[in-house]
Enzyme design. Structure first.
Site, PDB file in Angstrom:
ATOM      1  N   GLU A   1      30.367 -17.909 -22.904  1.00 25.24           N
ATOM      2  CA  GLU A   1      30.071 -16.981 -24.047  1.00 25.24           C
ATOM      3  C   GLU A   1      30.164 -17.683 -25.228  1.00 25.24           C
ATOM      4  O   GLU A   1      31.425 -17.769 -25.648  1.00 25.24           O
ATOM      5  CB  GLU A   1      30.429 -15.802 -23.817  1.00 25.24           C
TER       6      GLU A   1
ATOM      7  N   GLU B   1      28.704  -3.939 -24.750  1.00 22.50           N
ATOM      8  CA  GLU B   1      29.963  -4.370 -25.344  1.00 22.50           C
ATOM      9  C   GLU B   1      29.774  -3.980 -26.776  1.00 22.50           C
ATOM     10  O   GLU B   1      29.877  -4.711 -27.966  1.00 22.50           O
ATOM     11  CB  GLU B   1      30.238  -5.621 -25.291  1.00 22.50           C
TER      12      GLU B   1
END
Length: 260
Positions: free
Chosen positions: A141, A238
């Site tokens: 990520e 998130e």
């Protein structure tokens, strides 16, 4: 239709961690993710997943001394053996929870530092191979420097290039819409171009990292586009709720599990 995973590190903080599984299921989620499970026994987490019929979508491998400011070890040349040990710890939790993908955090290092580049590549290759033995995907990520100053992997093109160069079937991109918009913009085009290597997606509003469908991005359009592109994975939520988690779930109403 997209399947959303509640991020239990950021959401449902009105409950103690293990009770957040119950709260997420009650709110209509069918999957969960979080940053780290390691303060709790694998069996305790597995019990909450099973009790609530939840799928474990993702979690991170141990990042080093998180409270001391570390944000991963993969790009740190002198921490390779510790990183390898952390992989084994994560695999114990993966076996218990049934998760199919793990995220490897890169750590704090200059992206153009040759030693860091070599260390990161070595770590990624090792982790991808080790996870492949267990039938798991490894996701990488890119994280923006505003939220995590000094993070090594801060460019989507760099991540994609490494994934394509290594060519490992279980090595994928973790595409966080929030980070993408802050770093590069052009979210929809990037989703179209990078979908072949995407293994997990996450969402939050920009710029405040709060509920989707509330700020500068047209999240409704993006969710439909992700669906149109044939993505079959999870979208991790998130984000940091503005107020009480349950009060901000209006955006989620079309996607929630309806209990029979």
């Amino acid at each position: 239709m997209p399947v959303f995973a509640a991020n239990l590190t950021m959401m449902f903080n009105e409950w103690q961690f293990l009770d957040r599984f119950d709260a997420a299921a009650e709110a209509g989620f069918t999957a969960v993710e979080y940053l780290f499970p390691y303060e709790f026994a694998p069996e305790a987490i597995a019990e909450r997943l099973e009790r609530n019929g939840l799928t474990q979508a993702l979690f991170n491998m141990p990042p080093g001394d998180w409270n001391g400011g570390e944000r991963g070890l993969a790009a740190l040349p002198d921490r390779f053996e510790e990183m390898k040990s952390n992989v084994e710890n994560a695999l114990d939790y993966a076996e218990a929870t049934g998760v199919k993908r793990l995220h490897l955090m890169a750590g704090l290092a200059k992206p153009d530092d040759e030693a860091a580049l070599r260390a990161y590549r070595r770590s990624v290759e090792y982790c991808a191979s080790r996870l492949a033995e267990k039938g798991l995907d490894l996701v990488l990520e890119p994280i923006n420097g505003r939220n995590m100053p000094g993070y090594f992997l801060n460019d989507f093109n760099q991540a994609r290039a490494l994934i394509e160069e290594l060519g490992r079937p279980n090595l994928k991109l973790q595409f966080d819409i929030y980070h993408r918009q802050i770093m590069h913009g052009d979210v929809a085009i990037a989703l179209r171009e990078m979908m072949p290597v995407i293994g997990h997606i996450q969402t939050a509003s920009v710029p405040s990292r709060q509920e989707p469908c509330s700020e500068e991005l047209n999240d409704t359009y993006l969710f439909a586009e992700i669906d149109r592109l044939g993505y079959e994975g999870f979208i991790g939520c998130e984000y940091i709720p503005r107020n009480h988690t349950l009060d901000g779930l209006g955006w989620f109403a079309p996607f929630k599990r309806i209990k029979g």
